[in-house]
Enzyme design. Structure first.
Site, PDB file in Angstrom:
ATOM      1  CE  LYS A 148      -3.950   1.953   2.597  1.00 21.53           C
ATOM      2  NZ  LYS A 148      -4.872   1.742   3.734  1.00 21.53           N
TER       3      LYS A 148
ATOM      4  CB  SER B 180      -8.198   3.659   2.936  1.00 15.31           C
ATOM      5  OG  SER B 180      -7.337   2.992   3.846  1.00 15.31           O
TER       6      SER B 180
ATOM      7  CB  SER C  70      -8.540   0.879   5.786  1.00 14.53           C
ATOM      8  OG  SER C  70      -9.235   2.101   5.759  1.00 14.53           O
TER       9      SER C  70
END
Lengths: 483, 477, 95
Positions: free
Chosen positions: A76, A151, A175
């Site tokens: 990420k 997210s 997330s």
């Protein structure tokens, strides 16, 4: 080869069936082919990846091998990676190349894993749909008109479309779990403090925790073996022995006491999702688990409380983005004030600005007690609910998300509706507990996630419980057709 | 109207650690700009603070030294505001739960009775960087080397009633932190800084007046002058029918005045909240006791001992314990000198401090070390030289001509103690001064001094005075 | 709890965010809605509840007082929009 689990890839690499360079090239090709449609990567590190793969192949030849040696993985874009752009999906950091490495990504590199690139996300991890990214929305591989969740949307989209066999994510209010649920993957948010936060760009420091996004619980265990552990650079990192997360995967779960919080099955939950969850729970009963209803009475307060605590922390955490030492600076600042307000006004997107303003508001003079202090007290109540529950059950189960993946743009104009989609995941962050989402079925071709919540530091047990389910079902092996 | 002055001080002491409070960067003073600002100090994304053990120990040590409560649990909080020298946009400080609470300190202004001043609290925090306002093409330059240096902010009760008391308190803290070896006390380098909260109220009134906060008081002299200026200003404002505004004022030492700092675009709203990157600091009883055991003898204790054990007068003991370096110097010199502490005290306070003052030197820079002074005093004690000759020896040592024995040897300053030789000189003097001899013998006793002087002159001061006295008495009788 | 335009202006100032005039009504609506959601907290009796700042009941760990960082100014200042003579530059600050 791209459909194999990490457990399988690791075996293939060791046996010489495939080299890391071959495997890495395969995934790089898939990224080239599919990323334009999915937008799940912000940066693809092709050259670095091939170099790391070659190094991994040398290690494999030399027999200096860890389970992840040579295995490609995506990170990420919230983890600082030395020499590789780290953006947090924000215009603010569009030019930011960290001169240091996050502990988490450093551990993967040390284990010989090969970084394919940095995945898209909601800007500064603020969002539940991956629509707040400066680099554009990410698409759900199961339906390109829908969101992947957020997210960690880029990470799940990439893994679901088999552009990477696994990815890292971070989870502040759901997330990892919510996007894993919406894309049919296994995602684990570890106990707060289990994985170092050093080098992971902070959203809400007391809630953020990194974890793995994989096909299976078994793969998640392999990633956890690398990620978990004490870090002297993070004061909130826990000095506690790291178990071998793969060791107990096959333990029997006969007599496992499962608690179903009645608050997680109320009117907010889609009926179709509820039916999938019910079926999954039945499956556990078939495996010998005992199910009972429990109550987490303060569940309804989790979202409101979160939207005080998280913005308060983020408003302060994001003050360092001021256009002075790094990151975006506005053109021709007239004076210092102009430099600050325009750099920040132009560098941050709307959702980030909303949360910073909420945070500044709830901390400001005259409001602190009513908002921030009250939220901290309710946080205690929420946490106490779980403590009480774990006195009589081993694992808490329920839906991860009240519905399947929604359409792009469907909720983006209404922050509150968007926030409420995290209703089942947020309380776990408030308490700091570990929780996973595992694929449990489909509604109209869209994946549904089952959430498993464990007691503090019981990741091994959670993975064991998830693994037993995945031994008995194949939801986690389903793939979106076009990929 | 008679006004009462109310002063409270906030003293920022930089703790003498090697590394910063939350990072492993060096705290050494004077490095090239930003070469000692690491990722944590710069507030780069993703990096995290870890608390320095030594900074905590130093704070606890201070707390114990002023009789305060060292909190078993204290909490770090963020003070949020934007400024270029504050990289994270917040300062990590302590707000609701500081590490040190309560405590007190005795101060004394010359000619007044001693008073106790309460210490409200002392808390740990990080220092900010420095903005350099000299012109970089219309820009300000920012050096973050100082950012993250540990500070102990010591907050007094508003209990001082004059600028002189404020200075006495500040000097006492300044001396104490150096005794405790937690701060180098260097005010030029900014290691020890002070803000003053000043207000006035009609004498006898309970309620406090509106205060102004004076910044930039970086010397004892400035503190006194700034407070005095500010008090006059406030009296003028009120007596002129106005009201004192609560504000921050900057002391301008060139103009010797305070002036209002440009009002910010907004009222300050620091939005303090507990720093989620740091956990509560917990110090148990065993830890606090262990720190207590490391406390050195404190100035007041030392002073009492100098009086009771060494027989010094209150004033002498006060002067000699004002700084740890001076007290240490005195003690070493007295030990080397042997029995007479009083003589050592006289020499240190007289000749030594006089010479230091004249050249503007600190005690630590004295060319005559404590050992050298002690050894010289020993030569007085063992009659090798007289006190008078010693002054000459001291000057030679000061000028770098070697230690006492070398100077005595080189210059032939050794006392004459050969009684035969002295008697011979006395005989000559008696022969050369028959008139004085006759007068003396006729009862003019004060002429005894004349004969002593003659003998000393003849021996260039080297004759042992006691011996001269005894022999003269014998011969003149 | 609803906020008005002046609240938005005040809080944007506090947070050093330039908000376009045209966007203010949108922020007013969004923030009012969010604070409306948050409002439910006020109904809970928390008189005897100890605030929880942190998920784990742990104490701060202390670091040895050692200099472990070396000079990396060049690397760090490579990230900066404007530097000169080793200093970060900002528009002139008036005190």
């Amino acid at each position: 080869m791209h459909t194999k689990t990490i457990t399988q890839l690791s075996a293939a690499l060791r046996s010489g069936e495939v080299s890391s360079v071959e495997l890495t090239s395969l995934f790089l090709d898939r990224i080239k082919r599919h990323n334009p449609a999915l937008n799940c990567f912000i940066t693809v590190t092709e050259a670095e990846a091939l170099k790391a793969a070659a190094a991994a192949d040398r290690r494999l030849k030399a027999g200096d091998v860890a389970p992840l040696t040579g295995v490609p993985i995506a990170h990420k874009d919230i983890f600082c990676t030395q020499g590789v752009k780290t953006t947090c999906a924000s215009k603010m950091l569009d030019n930011f190349i960290a001169p240091y490495e996050s502990t988490c990504t450093a551990k993967f590199a040390e284990a010989g894993a090969v970084m394919l690139g940095k995945t898209n996300m909601d800007e500064f991890a603020m969002g539940s749909s991956n629509e707040t990214s400066y680099y554009g929305a990410v698409k759900n591989p199961w339906d390109l008109a829908r969101v992947p969740g957020g997210s960690s949307g880029g990470s799940v989209s990439a893994v679901a479309a088999r552009l990477a066999p696994a990815a890292t994510g971070t989870d502040t209010g759901g997330s990892i779990r919510q996007p894993a649920a919406l894309c049919g993957l296994t995602g684990l948010k570890p106990t707060y403090g289990r994985v170092s936060r050093f080098g992971m760009i902070a959203f809400a420091s007391s809630l953020d925790q990194a974890g793995p996004i994989t096909y299976s619980a078994e793969d998640a265990a392999l990633l956890m073996n690398v990620m978990a552990g004490f870090d002297e650079h993070d004061s909130t990192s826990v000095e506690r022995e790291v178990p071998d997360y793969t060791a107990g995967l096959d333990n029997g779960i006969e007599g496992l006491r499962i608690g179903l919080p009645k608050e997680y099955f109320d009117e907010g939950l889609d009926d179709s999702v509820a039916r999938v969850i019910d079926a999954a729970v039945k499956q556990y009963e078939a495996l010998g688990a005992v199910v009972r209803e429990i109550s987490l009475p303060n569940t309804g307060l989790a979202v409101p409380t979160y939207y005080v605590v998280a913005p308060a922390e983020c408003s302060s955490n994001l003050s360092r983005f001021d256009g002075v030492r790094f990151g975006y600076r506005c053109d021709d600042p007239q004076d210092l004030f102009d430099l600050y307000t325009r750099s920040r006004g132009e560098g941050f997107g709307a959702e980030v600005k909303r949360r910073i303003m909420i945070g500044a508001y709830v901390l400001s003079a005259g409001y602190y007690d009513a908002y921030y202090l009250q939220a901290q007290k309710i946080r205690r109540l929420i946490s106490d609910d779980f403590r009480a529950a774990f006195e009589s059950v081993d694992v808490i189960m329920g839906p991860t998300s009240p519905s399947t993946a929604f359409r792009l743009g469907e909720k983006s104009d209404d922050p509150v509706t968007m926030y409420l989609s995290d209703i089942y995941t947020i309380a776990v962050n408030m308490a700091g507990l570990p929780a996973a989402s595992i694929p449990a079925g489909f509604v109209d071709g869209l994946p549904v996630g089952l959430q498993l919540i464990g007691n503090y530091f019981e990741e091994s047990h959670l993975l064991n419980v998830a693994h037993k389910y995945q031994q008995a079902t194949d939801w986690h092996l389903q793939m979106p057709k076009e990929f | 109207m008679e006004w009462e002055i109310v002063i409270g001080l906030e003293i920022h002491t930089q703790l003498a650690t090697n590394s910063k409070i939350f990072s492993g960067a060096s705290t050494a003073y004077g490095a090239a700009p930003n070469t000692q600002a690491c990722a944590v100090d710069l507030g780069l994304p993703g990096v995290l603070p870890v608390l320095n053990r030594e900074a905590v120990r130093m704070a606890a040590k201070f707390g114990l030294a002023v009789g305060a409560r060292v909190s078993p649990r204290s909490v770090f909080a963020r003070k949020n505001y934007f400024y270029p020298d504050l990289p994270k946009g917040y300062q990590i400080s302590q707000f609701e739960l500081p590490v040190v609470e309560g405590g007190q300190l005795e101060i004394q202004v010359e000619g007044e009775a001693a008073r106790m001043i309460g210490i409200t609290r002392a808390h740990l925090e990080e220092d900010a960087g420095k903005s350099l306002h000299e012109d970089f093409h219309g820009s300000t330059g920012v050096d973050l080397n100082r950012a993250g240096t540990p500070l102990l902010e010591i907050v007094s009760e508003p209990e001082m009633r004059s600028a002189k008391e404020a200075v006495a308190y500040m000097k006492k803290i300044h001396s104490l932190v150096q005794y405790l070896e937690i701060c180098d006390g260097n005010m030029q380098e900014g290691s020890f800084r002070c803000d003053a909260n000043v207000s006035i109220r009609p004498k006898g009134q309970e309620a406090l007046g509106t205060r102004s906060e004076l910044k930039n008081l970086n010397s004892f002299r400035f503190v006194e002058r700034a407070i005095n200026f500010e008090v006059e200003r406030q009296i003028d404002v009120i007596e002129g029918g106005g009201e004192v505004v609560q504000e921050t004022r900057l002391y301008d030492s060139d103009k010797d005045e305070t002036r209002s700092m440009r009002s910010k675009e907004e009222a300050f709203d620091y939005r303090y909240f507990p720093d989620p990157d740091l956990l509560p600091l917990e110090l148990d009883e065993a830890y606090i006791e262990a720190v207590r055991k490391t406390l050195p003898e404190l100035p007041d204790e030392k002073k009492a001992r100098f009086i009771s054990e060494l027989g010094l007068a209150e004033y002498e003991a006060g002067v000699l314990t004002a700084s740890r370096e001076l007290a240490d110097y005195f003690e070493v010199a007295a030990r080397v000198a042997g029995d007479d502490a009083k003589r050592t005290a006289n020499w240190v306070m007289g000749d030594l401090l006089g010479a230091l003052n004249k050249e503007g030197k600190e005690i630590t820079e004295s060319p005559v070390t404590a050992e050298m002074l002690g050894a010289m005093l020993q030569r007085i004690n063992d009659n090798t030289i007289s006190g008078k000759i010693a002054k000459q020896v001291f000057d030679c040592m000061w000028n770098g001509e070697g230690d006492a024995d070398a100077v005595i040897e080189q210059k032939g300053l050794k006392q004459v103690t050969d009684s035969g030789a002295i008697e011979k000189i006395i005989d000559e003097i008696m022969a050369n001064n028959p008139q004085q001899l006759e007068q003396y013998r006729a009862g003019k006793d004060k002429l005894f001094g004349f004969f002593v002087g003659q003998v000393m002159q003849a021996t260039q001061g080297k004759a042992n005075p006691a011996q001269v006295n005894a022999l003269l008495k014998q011969k003149l009788a | 709890m609803s906020v008005d335009q002046s609240d938005i202006t005040k809080v944007a100032l506090l947070a050093r965010l330039k908000i376009d005039e045209a966007d203010v009504p949108q922020y007013v609506e969004n923030l009012s809605n969010i604070l409306g959601l948050v409002e439910q907290m006020g109904e809970v009796d928390t008189d005897n509840v100890v605030p929880m700042a942190h998920p784990l009941d742990a104490a701060q760990r202390l670091r040895a007082d050692e200099v472990t960082e070396t000079d990396q100014r060049d690397a760090f200042q490579g990230l900066a929009p404007q530097v000169e003579s080793g200093l970060y530059l900002v528009p002139k600050v008036i005190e």
